[in-house]
Design a protein around this motif. Structure first.
Motif, PDB file in Angstrom:
ATOM      1  N   GLY A 191      45.539  66.150  31.984  1.00 53.67           N
ATOM      2  CA  GLY A 191      44.937  66.033  33.302  1.00 53.67           C
ATOM      3  C   GLY A 191      43.534  65.476  33.225  1.00 53.67           C
ATOM      4  N   LEU A 192      42.817  65.868  32.157  1.00 57.17           N
ATOM      5  CA  LEU A 192      41.445  65.378  31.972  1.00 57.17           C
ATOM      6  C   LEU A 192      41.444  63.890  31.641  1.00 57.17           C
ATOM      7  N   ASP A 193      42.480  63.450  30.898  1.00 57.18           N
ATOM      8  CA  ASP A 193      42.672  62.012  30.648  1.00 57.18           C
ATOM      9  C   ASP A 193      44.072  61.665  31.153  1.00 57.18           C
ATOM     10  N   ARG A 194      44.139  61.192  32.402  1.00 55.86           N
ATOM     11  CA  ARG A 194      45.451  60.970  33.014  1.00 55.86           C
ATOM     12  C   ARG A 194      46.216  59.826  32.350  1.00 55.86           C
ATOM     13  N   LEU A 195      45.520  59.019  31.548  1.00 58.10           N
ATOM     14  CA  LEU A 195      46.173  57.918  30.831  1.00 58.10           C
ATOM     15  C   LEU A 195      46.813  58.392  29.520  1.00 58.10           C
ATOM     16  N   LEU A 196      46.509  59.620  29.105  1.00 59.57           N
ATOM     17  CA  LEU A 196      46.936  60.110  27.788  1.00 59.57           C
ATOM     18  C   LEU A 196      48.448  60.057  27.610  1.00 59.57           C
ATOM     19  N   PRO A 213      59.877  43.684  21.521  1.00 59.02           N
ATOM     20  CA  PRO A 213      58.871  43.492  22.565  1.00 59.02           C
ATOM     21  C   PRO A 213      59.073  44.525  23.684  1.00 59.02           C
ATOM     22  N   ILE A 214      57.949  44.938  24.281  1.00 56.98           N
ATOM     23  CA  ILE A 214      58.006  45.967  25.330  1.00 56.98           C
ATOM     24  C   ILE A 214      57.554  45.374  26.665  1.00 56.98           C
ATOM     25  N   VAL A 215      58.304  45.696  27.707  1.00 57.75           N
ATOM     26  CA  VAL A 215      57.934  45.352  29.082  1.00 57.75           C
ATOM     27  C   VAL A 215      57.560  46.659  29.785  1.00 57.75           C
ATOM     28  N   VAL A 216      56.506  46.634  30.591  1.00 51.14           N
ATOM     29  CA  VAL A 216      56.122  47.821  31.360  1.00 51.14           C
ATOM     30  C   VAL A 216      56.396  47.547  32.834  1.00 51.14           C
ATOM     31  N   ARG A 217      57.093  48.488  33.480  1.00 49.22           N
ATOM     32  CA  ARG A 217      57.395  48.317  34.909  1.00 49.22           C
ATOM     33  C   ARG A 217      56.459  49.181  35.751  1.00 49.22           C
ATOM     34  N   ILE A 218      55.908  48.593  36.785  1.00 48.63           N
ATOM     35  CA  ILE A 218      55.013  49.330  37.688  1.00 48.63           C
ATOM     36  C   ILE A 218      55.359  48.984  39.142  1.00 48.63           C
ATOM     37  N   SER A 219      54.744  49.720  40.065  1.00 48.91           N
ATOM     38  CA  SER A 219      54.775  49.336  41.482  1.00 48.91           C
ATOM     39  C   SER A 219      53.479  48.605  41.784  1.00 48.91           C
ATOM     40  N   GLY A 220      53.584  47.429  42.383  1.00 48.81           N
ATOM     41  CA  GLY A 220      52.367  46.728  42.798  1.00 48.81           C
ATOM     42  C   GLY A 220      51.599  47.565  43.802  1.00 48.81           C
ATOM     43  N   ASN A 221      52.343  48.289  44.626  1.00 46.52           N
ATOM     44  CA  ASN A 221      51.755  49.227  45.582  1.00 46.52           C
ATOM     45  C   ASN A 221      52.836  50.270  45.878  1.00 46.52           C
ATOM     46  N   GLU A 222      52.502  51.552  45.700  1.00 46.58           N
ATOM     47  CA  GLU A 222      53.509  52.592  45.938  1.00 46.58           C
ATOM     48  C   GLU A 222      53.699  52.898  47.422  1.00 46.58           C
ATOM     49  N   MET A 223      52.907  52.271  48.279  1.00 44.34           N
ATOM     50  CA  MET A 223      53.105  52.284  49.737  1.00 44.34           C
ATOM     51  C   MET A 223      53.198  53.689  50.332  1.00 44.34           C
ATOM     52  N   SER A 224      52.353  54.597  49.817  1.00 47.29           N
ATOM     53  CA  SER A 224      52.253  55.932  50.414  1.00 47.29           C
ATOM     54  C   SER A 224      50.786  56.330  50.387  1.00 47.29           C
ATOM     55  N   LEU A 225      50.170  56.409  51.574  1.00 47.68           N
ATOM     56  CA  LEU A 225      48.746  56.743  51.634  1.00 47.68           C
ATOM     57  C   LEU A 225      48.472  58.119  51.041  1.00 47.68           C
ATOM     58  N   GLU A 226      49.389  59.052  51.289  1.00 46.59           N
ATOM     59  CA  GLU A 226      49.160  60.434  50.868  1.00 46.59           C
ATOM     60  C   GLU A 226      49.415  60.637  49.378  1.00 46.59           C
ATOM     61  N   PHE A 227      50.488  60.025  48.866  1.00 47.16           N
ATOM     62  CA  PHE A 227      50.887  60.322  47.479  1.00 47.16           C
ATOM     63  C   PHE A 227      50.913  59.107  46.551  1.00 47.16           C
ATOM     64  N   GLY A 228      50.826  57.883  47.103  1.00 48.33           N
ATOM     65  CA  GLY A 228      50.911  56.694  46.262  1.00 48.33           C
ATOM     66  C   GLY A 228      49.725  56.553  45.329  1.00 48.33           C
ATOM     67  N   ILE A 229      49.954  55.949  44.173  1.00 49.94           N
ATOM     68  CA  ILE A 229      48.887  55.782  43.179  1.00 49.94           C
ATOM     69  C   ILE A 229      47.819  54.829  43.712  1.00 49.94           C
ATOM     70  N   ARG A 230      46.552  55.159  43.455  1.00 52.15           N
ATOM     71  CA  ARG A 230      45.442  54.292  43.878  1.00 52.15           C
ATOM     72  C   ARG A 230      45.269  53.165  42.864  1.00 52.15           C
ATOM     73  N   ALA A 231      44.678  52.069  43.321  1.00 47.36           N
ATOM     74  CA  ALA A 231      44.430  50.926  42.429  1.00 47.36           C
ATOM     75  C   ALA A 231      43.587  51.350  41.228  1.00 47.36           C
ATOM     76  N   GLU A 232      42.606  52.244  41.445  1.00 48.27           N
ATOM     77  CA  GLU A 232      41.741  52.648  40.319  1.00 48.27           C
ATOM     78  C   GLU A 232      42.481  53.490  39.278  1.00 48.27           C
ATOM     79  N   ASP A 233      43.609  54.104  39.671  1.00 46.54           N
ATOM     80  CA  ASP A 233      44.429  54.843  38.705  1.00 46.54           C
ATOM     81  C   ASP A 233      45.426  53.921  38.003  1.00 46.54           C
ATOM     82  N   LEU A 234      45.801  52.845  38.690  1.00 46.06           N
ATOM     83  CA  LEU A 234      46.760  51.894  38.114  1.00 46.06           C
ATOM     84  C   LEU A 234      46.069  50.937  37.144  1.00 46.06           C
ATOM     85  N   PHE A 235      44.826  50.612  37.447  1.00 40.05           N
ATOM     86  CA  PHE A 235      44.087  49.644  36.627  1.00 40.05           C
ATOM     87  C   PHE A 235      44.049  50.019  35.134  1.00 40.05           C
ATOM     88  N   PRO A 236      43.750  51.303  34.768  1.00 39.18           N
ATOM     89  CA  PRO A 236      43.734  51.647  33.331  1.00 39.18           C
ATOM     90  C   PRO A 236      45.087  51.406  32.639  1.00 39.18           C
TER      91      PRO A 236
END
Length: 639
Positions: A191-196, A213-236
């Motif tokens: 929790g202290l390092d959410r990227l861990l 080779p590895i591919v990483v799948r993400i959501s460009g936008n999780e489209m939920s104001l209440e629970f969707g990941i913020r850009a600053e959490d996705l950036f790391p």
């Protein structure tokens, strides 16, 4: 379309030379055996997709542990036989000279409690509305066990002969849950390092399969104001992918729990948020981007690639609707494409109800090709709706001589009306594809003529296929004859004009709900009643949810479940809701959307003229487009 041509050129991804820049994304199939055995239908499906298809075929999601599963028929990676079973799929993909990618995931809070037999586990307590079960927080040792499971899974992926591994790090699944400050409220190192957790998973996968080779799948936008990941959490996570030598980022949209319509890319949603998310992402990384979600139209692909927002294009549902899509595009045979309508009706809707994946437009998905018949017949198909068109197409494919008779001046039946409903515009392309397929196969289509005894004599038919569809059920309500009324079919066909301002829709099922929204958008004051609940029954769940949300924004539209209309008078309409009698002011238009009933079967004279008669589609049992096209295909299997 110069950019489009570039997509058919070889492309190097993670050191692997792909034959083109197309990718098949991880699509849940529901074809596997619950015990982890790979079935013939799975193998046939992946073979169909890979043949002349995308350079990389990514398998349906595979959970790294049994507790992370979403679907009972998901392929397994944790069993002793998993390697030998998954190798079968990799082999059929390789046989078609395409590359195979194993998609690894743990659903976390989105895991299905009925499938895993317990509460889901997540970084913190969270309730996923998809199943409504509160999750339990993972203990540190459980987190470490999941990381080990990723290492074991990747090792098995390499043993089974896969060329790539994809890690699901978005869409509201476990890695995204750990990254997301709105969801991860832990006080320990995770929790202290959410990227861990993501760091450890990437290291474990690299350790288990150092050569892949590895591919990483993400959501460009999780489209939920209440629970969707913020850009600053996705950036790391994006920065981590770059630093760890990830081959590509695979970009979808939405959150499995909190924005399913976006997760499944429903056809009625706007396209702009996807483009906005890609613009932001392109600004954060130079890694190759694989873009997924409603990319089944050349114009859309061109729009995205010209702006440099995609390096590879993922096609899921479009390739299910038409496995030959890429070949047709490459040859500029666009008119032959069977275009997906993004309606979710034949695919997701079935999976949610425990059925295997299907398709409104492609009844053959995952099934063996039709064999030529040894006993060709002269066949007359009565009715040019989806059941009749499907029967004509597949009977012709088997080698029968088919005449398709339609009493109106156009083919399509209710399919020709369905796309007019709000949010269903893309379905029109599918109808166009079906018509073209009939033309390609040389089916003799006779318009403006009903099938009768004379036509049977003219065609010398051996078999009559009665596919005349359904007509509106018109309830007998006292006083309705004195009202200005029309059926739902008359409305969609434009045969009668709606008078306002007040409109009553009797029957707020699938069609009634669509009418209420359609007229609400035009500013009419609409009341839609239904004797039972739920409103919009028979609708695909996500389509219904979106329609109800849009209607909520329409102050002039009122939905009334548990309501029976008793009588019409000159100055009022008497009705009853939940046992309470009430009256409403008169309506200028009454629309009957109270279900459909099968048309009458062929009369004795028609039956006498032919040695065999069969009744299919809505003429036999009123259902939907999926059932209608299936009926035509199943008929061809019998003959």
């Amino acid at each position: 379309m110069e950019m489009m041509n570039d997509l058919f050129k070889p492309f190097s991804l993670g050191g692997v030379k792909l034959p083109n820049r197309f990718v098949f994304p991880p699509v849940k199939l529901g074809y596997g055996d619950p015990d982890g055995t790979v079935t013939d239908r799975q193998l046939l499906f992946y073979s169909q997709i890979a043949r002349g298809g995308p350079g990389v075929v990514i398998l349906e999601p595979v959970s790294v542990t049994p507790e992370g599963k979403e679907h009972p028929r998901q392929p397994c990676i944790h069993l002793p036989k998993s390697v030998s079973q998954l190798r079968k799929i990799a082999d059929v993909i390789h046989k078609e000279n395409r590359f195979a990618c194993l998609h690894l995931n743990h659903a976390g809070a989105a895991a299905n409690p009925q499938v895993i037999g317990s509460k889901p586990k997540a970084p913190s307590v969270l309730t996923c509305p998809t199943h409504g079960q509160e999750s339990e927080p993972l203990k540190e040792e459980e987190v470490r066990a999941i990381v080990s499971a990723y290492e074991s899974a990747s090792q098995k992926a390499a043993e089974a002969g896969f060329d790539f591994i994809e890690i699901q790090a978005g869409h509201g699944y476990l890695i995204s849950q750990f990254l997301n400050g709105k969801i991860n409220r832990r006080k320990d190192p995770y929790g202290l390092d959410r990227l861990l957790f993501a760091k450890e998973v990437l290291s474990a996968v690299r350790q288990g399969a150092p050569g892949l080779p590895i591919v990483v799948r993400i959501s460009g936008n999780e489209m939920s104001l209440e629970f969707g990941i913020r850009a600053e959490d996705l950036f790391p996570m994006i920065r981590l992918a770059e630093n760890r030598g990830i081959a590509a980022i695979h970009v979808g949209m939405g959150h499995a729990c909190f924005s399913p319509p976006w997760y499944f890319h429903h056809g009625s949603l706007p396209l702009a948020p996807q483009a906005d998310a890609l613009i932001w992402l392109r600004g954060q990384t130079s890694l190759p981007l694989i873009v997924a979600g409603r990319m089944g139209r050349k114009e859309r692909i061109d729009e995205i690639t010209v702006k440099g927002l995609a390096d590879l294009i993922a096609l899921g549902r479009p390739l299910i609707a038409d496995p030959h899509l890429l070949e047709k595009w490459r040859k500029d045979e666009d008119e032959k494409v069977m275009s997906c309508g993004y309606c979710l009706q034949g695919c997701l809707h079935r999976l949610k109800s425990g059925e295997p994946l299907g398709c409104n437009l492609n009844p053959e998905v995952g099934l063996p090709p039709l064999e030529p018949t040894e006993h060709p017949l002269r066949v007359l198909v009565a009715g040019g709706g989806p059941a009749g068109m499907s029967a004509a197409l597949y009977m012709t494919r088997r080698g029968h001589k088919v005449t398709l008779a339609e009493k109106t001046d156009h083919l399509g039946g209710q399919f020709a009306l369905a796309w007019q409903a709000p949010g269903k515009g893309p379905m029109q392309d599918g109808l166009r594809g079906l018509k073209q397929a009939l033309k390609e196969k040389g089916v003799d289509v006779v318009l403006n003529r009903a099938a009768d005894a004379d036509l049977i004599r003219e065609t010398q038919s051996d078999l009559l296929v009665w596919a005349t569809g359904a007509v509106q059920n018109e309830p007998e309500i006292p006083g309705i004859k004195d009202q200005y009324a029309m059926t739902a079919l008359e409305l969609f066909r434009g045969q009668k004009e709606v008078h306002g301002p007040r409109v009553l829709v009797i029957g707020a099922g699938r069609t009634g709900l669509e009418i209420a929204e359609k007229l609400g958008k035009k500013g009419y004051e609409v009341v839609a009643t239904k004797r039972t609940d739920p409103i919009g029954s028979m609708m695909e769940t996500i389509t219904r949810t979106l329609a109800l949300k849009r209607i909520e924004q329409m102050p002039k539209v009122t939905l009334m479940p548990h309501t029976t209309i008793h009588a019409f008078y000159s100055g009022r309409v008497d009705m009853e809701q939940d046992g309470v009698a009430m009256s409403l002011e008169p309506f200028q238009t009454v629309i009957l959307a109270s279900g459909m009933i099968s048309t009458p079967g062929p009369d004795e004279e028609i039956r006498k003229g032919v040695s065999e008669t069969t009744i299919i589609g809505d003429a036999s049992d009123v259902r939907d487009i999926f059932s209608a096209t299936q009926a035509g295909y199943r008929l061809a299997l019998q003959y």
